[in-house]
Design a protein around this motif. Sequence first.
Motif, PDB file in Angstrom:
ATOM      1  N   GLU A  33      65.561  31.123  10.333  1.00  0.00           N
ATOM      2  CA  GLU A  33      65.279  29.902   9.603  1.00  0.00           C
ATOM      3  C   GLU A  33      64.774  28.905  10.328  1.00  0.00           C
ATOM      4  OE1 GLU A  33      65.298  28.973   6.084  1.00  0.00           O
ATOM      5  OE2 GLU A  33      64.947  31.358   6.101  1.00  0.00           O
ATOM      6  N   VAL A  34      65.147  29.000  11.773  1.00  0.00           N
ATOM      7  CA  VAL A  34      64.617  27.965  12.918  1.00  0.00           C
ATOM      8  C   VAL A  34      63.571  28.531  13.715  1.00  0.00           C
ATOM      9  CG1 VAL A  34      66.700  26.950  12.694  1.00  0.00           C
ATOM     10  CG2 VAL A  34      66.132  28.652  14.465  1.00  0.00           C
TER      11      VAL A  34
ATOM     12  N   CYS B 134      72.685  28.364   5.545  1.00  0.00           N
ATOM     13  CA  CYS B 134      71.150  28.317   5.213  1.00  0.00           C
ATOM     14  C   CYS B 134      70.872  29.160   3.986  1.00  0.00           C
ATOM     15  CB  CYS B 134      70.132  28.653   6.254  1.00  0.00           C
ATOM     16  SG  CYS B 134      70.322  30.488   6.675  1.00  0.00           S
ATOM     17  N   VAL B 135      70.236  28.785   3.224  1.00  0.00           N
ATOM     18  CA  VAL B 135      69.485  29.534   1.954  1.00  0.00           C
ATOM     19  C   VAL B 135      68.128  30.111   2.509  1.00  0.00           C
ATOM     20  CG1 VAL B 135      68.918  29.870  -0.531  1.00  0.00           C
ATOM     21  CG2 VAL B 135      70.867  28.735   0.415  1.00  0.00           C
ATOM     22  N   LYS B 136      67.771  31.265   2.503  1.00  0.00           N
ATOM     23  CA  LYS B 136      66.317  31.834   2.876  1.00  0.00           C
ATOM     24  C   LYS B 136      65.296  30.829   2.240  1.00  0.00           C
ATOM     25  CE  LYS B 136      63.494  35.747   2.958  1.00  0.00           C
ATOM     26  NZ  LYS B 136      63.083  37.146   2.524  1.00  0.00           N
TER      27      LYS B 136
ATOM     28  N   ARG C  92      77.192  33.859  18.719  1.00  0.00           N
ATOM     29  CA  ARG C  92      75.904  34.076  19.611  1.00  0.00           C
ATOM     30  C   ARG C  92      74.857  33.720  18.577  1.00  0.00           C
ATOM     31  NH1 ARG C  92      76.239  39.601  22.753  1.00  0.00           N
ATOM     32  NH2 ARG C  92      78.538  39.711  22.132  1.00  0.00           N
ATOM     33  N   TRP C  93      74.754  34.153  17.404  1.00  0.00           N
ATOM     34  CA  TRP C  93      73.824  34.008  16.591  1.00  0.00           C
ATOM     35  C   TRP C  93      73.747  32.305  16.096  1.00  0.00           C
ATOM     36  CZ3 TRP C  93      70.187  36.848  16.664  1.00  0.00           C
ATOM     37  CH2 TRP C  93      70.338  38.385  16.529  1.00  0.00           C
ATOM     38  N   VAL C  94      75.033  31.512  15.894  1.00  0.00           N
ATOM     39  CA  VAL C  94      75.023  30.280  15.616  1.00  0.00           C
ATOM     40  C   VAL C  94      74.444  29.559  16.896  1.00  0.00           C
ATOM     41  CG1 VAL C  94      76.819  28.240  15.442  1.00  0.00           C
ATOM     42  CG2 VAL C  94      77.064  30.300  14.120  1.00  0.00           C
ATOM     43  N   CYS C  95      74.665  29.911  18.211  1.00  0.00           N
ATOM     44  CA  CYS C  95      74.449  29.378  19.315  1.00  0.00           C
ATOM     45  C   CYS C  95      72.672  29.175  19.189  1.00  0.00           C
ATOM     46  CB  CYS C  95      74.635  30.018  20.444  1.00  0.00           C
ATOM     47  SG  CYS C  95      74.344  29.217  22.218  1.00  0.00           S
ATOM     48  N   LEU C  96      72.174  30.415  18.744  1.00  0.00           N
ATOM     49  CA  LEU C  96      70.561  30.286  18.832  1.00  0.00           C
ATOM     50  C   LEU C  96      70.232  29.505  17.725  1.00  0.00           C
ATOM     51  CD1 LEU C  96      70.436  34.201  19.046  1.00  0.00           C
ATOM     52  CD2 LEU C  96      69.376  32.931  20.589  1.00  0.00           C
ATOM     53  N   SER C  97      70.767  29.354  16.735  1.00  0.00           N
ATOM     54  CA  SER C  97      70.204  28.599  15.717  1.00  0.00           C
ATOM     55  C   SER C  97      70.192  27.182  15.707  1.00  0.00           C
ATOM     56  CB  SER C  97      71.059  29.050  14.266  1.00  0.00           C
ATOM     57  OG  SER C  97      72.242  28.367  14.251  1.00  0.00           O
ATOM     58  N   LEU C  98      71.474  26.686  16.727  1.00  0.00           N
ATOM     59  CA  LEU C  98      71.656  25.166  16.807  1.00  0.00           C
ATOM     60  C   LEU C  98      70.644  24.841  18.168  1.00  0.00           C
ATOM     61  CD1 LEU C  98      75.405  24.729  16.584  1.00  0.00           C
ATOM     62  CD2 LEU C  98      73.550  24.159  14.875  1.00  0.00           C
TER      63      LEU C  98
ATOM     64  N   VAL D 208      68.891  21.237  11.102  1.00  0.00           N
ATOM     65  CA  VAL D 208      68.446  21.705  12.208  1.00  0.00           C
ATOM     66  C   VAL D 208      67.060  21.785  12.410  1.00  0.00           C
ATOM     67  CG1 VAL D 208      68.720  23.558  14.123  1.00  0.00           C
ATOM     68  CG2 VAL D 208      70.666  22.874  12.799  1.00  0.00           C
ATOM     69  N   PRO D 209      66.221  21.141  13.628  1.00  0.00           N
ATOM     70  CA  PRO D 209      64.753  21.456  13.562  1.00  0.00           C
ATOM     71  C   PRO D 209      64.541  22.668  13.816  1.00  0.00           C
ATOM     72  CG  PRO D 209      65.671  19.775  14.754  1.00  0.00           C
ATOM     73  CD  PRO D 209      66.801  20.427  14.424  1.00  0.00           C
ATOM     74  N   ARG D 210      63.190  22.988  13.207  1.00  0.00           N
ATOM     75  CA  ARG D 210      62.610  24.616  13.770  1.00  0.00           C
ATOM     76  C   ARG D 210      62.353  24.708  15.103  1.00  0.00           C
ATOM     77  NH1 ARG D 210      61.504  28.134   9.822  1.00  0.00           N
ATOM     78  NH2 ARG D 210      59.838  29.038  10.724  1.00  0.00           N
TER      79      ARG D 210
END
Length: 366
Positions: free
Chosen positions: A314-315, A202-204, A277-283, A225-227
């Motif tokens: 970002e999500v 992602c870019v901010k 874990r951060w990736v898991c949260l983002s997806l 990825v949807p928010r």
Amino acid sequence: MDSPLHHELTVALGLARQAALISQTVLSEFFLTQQKSEVDSLTKTDFSPVTVADFAIQALLAGALIQEFPDDALVGEESADELRDNPQLLQQVATVLKVADGWHARDESHVCDVIDLCTLEGQGKKRTWVFDPIDGTKTFLKGKQYAINIALLAEGKEGGREEVMSVVACPLLDWTLGTEGDGQAINDATVDKTGRGAVVYCVKGHGVFVEPLLNKTADEKPRQVPRHAEQVKTVDGLKSVTCWQSLDSGVDTLHERVAEQLGMDFPGSDLLGWVNRWVCLSLGLANTTVWVYKKRERKAKIWDHAGAMMLFREVGGKITDVDGKSIDLSQGRLLNQNFGFLAAPERVHGAVLEAVNEAMEQKGGR
């Protein structure tokens, strides 16, 4: 993705793929020559594949980024002291680097020099690249989930450093996970059998995207990825990711108590590495994590979190420490102003924080 950091993102994505190639090459050669009992007994301090991969990937990232962006600072986990003391290990690292197309050292001394660029704080620099060559060293050694973290930080409007770009390579994660809101729980053994992996970035202000890490075809487009965290309005929608009974730095019983108070299934997704874990949260495979260290003196390392945690913001996620303070990335290599982590959908973050405070008070840990 159309953004002001298009060039930086393109460079980082290319390096993430080259770094993944290095990690997979090292790992495959290692498994051809070792018995499982030997794998289980190795640690990062051994003369092991994780040591070789860590150094080689950090040299690749540091060498390529400083060549492309000479005015930027670098922060990474490793120093070259061990390499200088161990000529055989240095030779292995230099040999492994030849697998990558992203950057090549002039000689072995050059490998050490670029690695050591990452031990400087970069005072006076407007931008800083932060990276973790291998996050999840124990699982890497067993052919389970691990990640390569690349983050770009810039000066914030009110001083300090803020995340502006994130690229995370997950060589063993199925890039289709999280599609159509499947929300399945995963763990370190949830390995993509195709060997293609995932790169999440992602870019901010421009959202999160995911695509195959390796062997991407021309007709495969990045998936935005949807928010999803924005849609969670009550604690009934909370899904946990944690590291359950695998690390002695956190308070497992307290984390479990928080989940019980919130009516949240626990442990949910169970991953050793913080970046995973951060990736898991983002997806959308989870949307909540709580981490309380056993001791107040314990501080997180910047390369385990910078950039990767931005993916969740970002999500629609909100991230603080367990005291409710914003995460301060301006303190150097350690997050000295923060204690633990609390990430949850923004609308219910306060409710989760209240549950954490109550659990900590019951345990006498505040």
